[in-house]
Scaffold this active site. Structure first.
Site, PDB file in Angstrom:
ATOM      1  CG  ASP A 168      38.582  36.305  36.340  1.00 39.06           C
ATOM      2  OD1 ASP A 168      38.002  36.620  37.392  1.00 39.06           O
ATOM      3  OD2 ASP A 168      39.818  36.380  36.186  1.00 39.06           O
ATOM      4  CG  LEU A 169      32.109  35.982  38.315  1.00 37.47           C
ATOM      5  CD1 LEU A 169      31.658  35.288  39.589  1.00 37.47           C
ATOM      6  CD2 LEU A 169      30.922  36.466  37.502  1.00 37.47           C
TER       7      LEU A 169
ATOM      8  CE1 TYR B  12      35.061  37.021  47.497  1.00 36.52           C
ATOM      9  CE2 TYR B  12      36.462  38.156  49.073  1.00 36.52           C
ATOM     10  CZ  TYR B  12      36.035  36.990  48.475  1.00 36.52           C
ATOM     11  OH  TYR B  12      36.588  35.811  48.869  1.00 36.52           O
TER      12      TYR B  12
ATOM     13  NE  ARG C  52      39.353  46.977  40.200  1.00 37.04           N
ATOM     14  CZ  ARG C  52      39.488  45.692  39.901  1.00 37.04           C
ATOM     15  NH1 ARG C  52      40.040  45.336  38.750  1.00 37.04           N
ATOM     16  NH2 ARG C  52      39.053  44.778  40.727  1.00 37.04           N
TER      17      ARG C  52
ATOM     18  CG  ASP D 100      37.158  35.392  41.310  1.00 39.25           C
ATOM     19  OD1 ASP D 100      37.864  34.376  41.425  1.00 39.25           O
ATOM     20  OD2 ASP D 100      37.624  36.522  41.123  1.00 39.25           O
ATOM     21  CD  GLU D 101      40.339  32.884  38.249  1.00 40.75           C
ATOM     22  OE1 GLU D 101      40.840  32.015  37.504  1.00 40.75           O
ATOM     23  OE2 GLU D 101      41.008  33.655  38.951  1.00 40.75           O
TER      24      GLU D 101
END
Length: 630
Positions: free
Chosen positions: A64-65, A69, A101, A156-157
């Site tokens: 999982d990146l 984006y 974040r 992305d996975e």
DNA sequence: CTGGGTCCCT
DNA sequence: AGGGACC
């Protein structure tokens, strides 16, 4: 030799006959069939031995990146790395980097809220997915270069079945008794007794670490990985430590990770609708679902879904990693506040189509179906629910797409699209739509011959932006070992053979797993292309997977609804650990319906062929026919 | 007002 | 063919 490879069209009845010893003796061609029969028996028995001597659970990785984006944008513009960055689609922050974040910005926040939280937030438009798509396929391609069994999930996975690789490493380094775990171990479990399963997961964790390192050095991307015995668990555990870390889930922690999940919505495979229906049954937490009588679920969802949901709640997931290969469809869409003029619609469709045609052209395949989708504005805020109409693409238009006459193709497609639009919307009255999507599907490689460059080679290797076409290969290998173990104990050869036959009807794995042990005599008789297929890297040693033979504590409340699989000795069955019983039951039930209609012989084609969707499901039937006696 | 994809059911 | 569900 009798021609095993010929005559693809003979009747199923012969196959049925040959599988019943009684029928064989009654048959006219007893002798020849008997030989064939013996060949089958020996092949399967030899193969069965493998189940006893090799470990059986899978090692599945989930990648999982991190904020995908945002990473892509930071690679394009490194100056963004130090700044709080948000990726904006329309009015929504689809993702943001970790600097953002830290300042309270989160995914799926509205742009307004995000700016409020963090006025310095830098926004990058992310509506054009081209770069993300390209990078996404580079990741999949990189993983596939280590092991072809990679399944994409979104951009992305990626899931990866590395059972083979683990097996190989284990064989290469026999005395690797002291393999440690790379990265985190869920629950911080102490290095614990190295059961065979745990050892293999430990090897898996090293593979995951190596692949993440590759991803960083070659593509500059960081991400998380989860290592577990099935896709569900691998996905659940991969997010435990966030960014750029990895976590192993040991079998002994399965009930923990499921229990900690809380809301049912958090279970992958349970979406909004399903969660709502479950809630209507009074089920809100994973534990509720675990303990819910299966019968209640069956009334609401039907047997297959009921069983699947219950299994998910228990951390069980036998779904194979299915290599994704080239996409099944290409689409482009745009959403907006309001569109109520036919002219606007026409312009938008033209805009979407010209971009889509270009993409299609790079892909190289020819689309044979066109679909137009719209979303109507609805006062009741029923935003979702799209309507679509589709139609065949006339060959002369399809050819123009692939051969580069884009402008002509576009204008003809536009008029095609407008006809579809008229089927949905009465343009003489007022309308209000909020989305338009154009889609090419039913994509076919132009080259007819397999050797031709088009069919196999075009997806990843072409220009940087178009992924290569790859046959879809699934390894479906759970259940088998445990069933066979059981049956070995119950000595009854008839049972074994019947069971094996059923597996042949329902499981591609039999063929795949059988391959390394295929009787050389039989192998020689196969058509050359099939031989090649069996020897291709993708097929190399598909190993069985499923239940560990090492005893595990029963982690879950026992579901009491179970009958006993009809093909299993009840005494043997009852002596098994409860969780093993449960897993056998679920497998059995899941496949029971399928067993009824063998539905052999589709048309003759092989898995190496282009479109992989049918290929995955038909691989065993297509290969099967070459083993079918005549 | 995300923009793609995939698979399954009818 | 079309919709639904899911990520």
């Amino acid at each position: 030799m009798d021609n095993i490879g010929e005559d693809s069209e003979d009747d199923d009845s012969e196959w049925i006959d040959i599988c019943s010893p009684a029928a064989v003796t009654a048959s006219g061609k007893v002798h020849r069939n008997k030989q064939r029969w013996k060949t089958f028996v020996s092949m399967f028995l030899i193969h069965s031995l493998k189940f006893i001597t090799t470990p059986s659970s899978r090692v599945i990785l989930h990648f999982d990146l991190d904020c995908f984006y945002a990473q892509v944008e930071m690679i394009k513009n490194p100056a963004l790395r130090e700044l709080p960055l948000g990726i904006q689609q329309k009015y929504i922050l689809v993702t943001c980097n970790y600097v953002a974040r830290e300042r309270g910005v989160t995914k799926l926040m509205s742009v307004t809220d995000a700016k409020e939280k963090c006025p310095e937030l830098v926004l990058v438009k992310g509506e054009d997915l081209t770069h993300y798509r390209e990078m996404s396929y580079k990741v999949t391609e990189l993983l596939m270069s280590f092991c072809p069994l990679v399944e994409r999930l979104g951009f992305d996975e990626n899931f990866m079945d590395v059972t083979e690789m683990v097996e190989r490493k284990l064989a290469d380094t026999p005395k690797s008794d002291s393999v440690s775990f790379k990265g985190h171990v869920y629950n911080n479990i102490t290095p614990d007794t190295k059961t065979p399963d745990n050892l293999r997961l430990a090897v898996g964790s090293h593979i995951a670490a190596e692949l993440r390192e590759e991803m960083y050095t070659r593509l500059g991307l960081t991400g998380c990985a989860g290592i577990a015995t099935n896709k569900l668990l691998a996905k659940l555990v991969s997010g435990t430590f966030k960014p750029n870390q990895q976590t192993v889930l040991l079998p002994e922690s399965v009930s923990d990770i499921m229990g900690c999940l809380g809301g049912l919505r958090r279970v992958p495979g349970v979406g909004h609708q399903t969660a709502k229906r479950l809630q209507a049954l009074g089920l809100v937490g994973v534990l509720d679902l675990q303990m819910c009588p299966i019968s209640d679920l069956v009334t609401e969802f039907g047997l297959p879904t009921a069983q699947r949901l219950k299994n998910l709640s228990l951390g069980l997931d036998n779904s194979p990693v299915t290599s994704s290969g080239a996409p099944q469809s290409l689409s482009d869409e745009d959403s907006f506040r309001k569109m109520s003029l036919t002219q606007e619609v026409l312009d938008k469709i033209r805009e979407l189509l010209s971009s889509l045609v270009k993409r299609m052209q790079k892909d190289g395949r020819q689309p044979h179906t066109f679909r137009l989708t719209i979303r109507r504005h609805s006062a009741t805020n029923k935003w979702f629910s799209r309507e679509s109409r589709q139609c065949p693409i006339p060959n002369h238009i399809g050819k123009k797409i692939t051969s580069g006459f884009s402008d002509e193709a576009v204008s003809q497609l536009v008029s095609l699209a407008m006809k579809l639009f008229d089927k949905m919307v009465d343009s003489s009255a007022a309308f209000h739509i909020t989305l338009i999507n154009v889609c090419f599907c039913n994509l076919q490689s132009r080259s007819t011959g397999m050797g031709g460059k088009g069919s196999i080679s075009s997806f990843f290797a072409r220009s940087t932006s178009s992924p290569r076409k790859t046959p879809k290969i699934s390894t479906q290998n759970q259940v088998m070992s445990s069933h066979i173990d059981l049956e070995m104990k119950s000595i009854k050869i008839n049972h074994q053979l019947e069971e094996i036959q059923r597996k042949m009807e329902t499981k591609s794995s039999v063929i795949h797993q059988l391959r390394p042990n295929v009787d050389p005599e039989v192998f020689k008789l196969l058509p050359e292309d099939i031989q090649k297929e069996l020897l291709s890297p993708a097929y190399v040693e598909s190993v069985s997977d499923g239940l560990s033979k090492s005893p595990r504590p029963p982690p879950f409340p026992q579901s009491s609804d179970c009958e006993i699989p009809g093909n299993v000795d009840p005494t043997v069955f009852s002596e098994l650990p409860l969780d093993v019983q449960r897993e056998l039951m679920s497998e059995w039930k899941q496949h029971k319906p399928v067993l009824k209609s063998p539905s052999f012989r589709k048309s003759g084609r092989t898995t190496t062929d282009k479109d992989r969707k049918p290929a995955a499901k038909n691989s065993q039937t297509n290969l099967l026919k070459f083993f079918k006696p005549n």
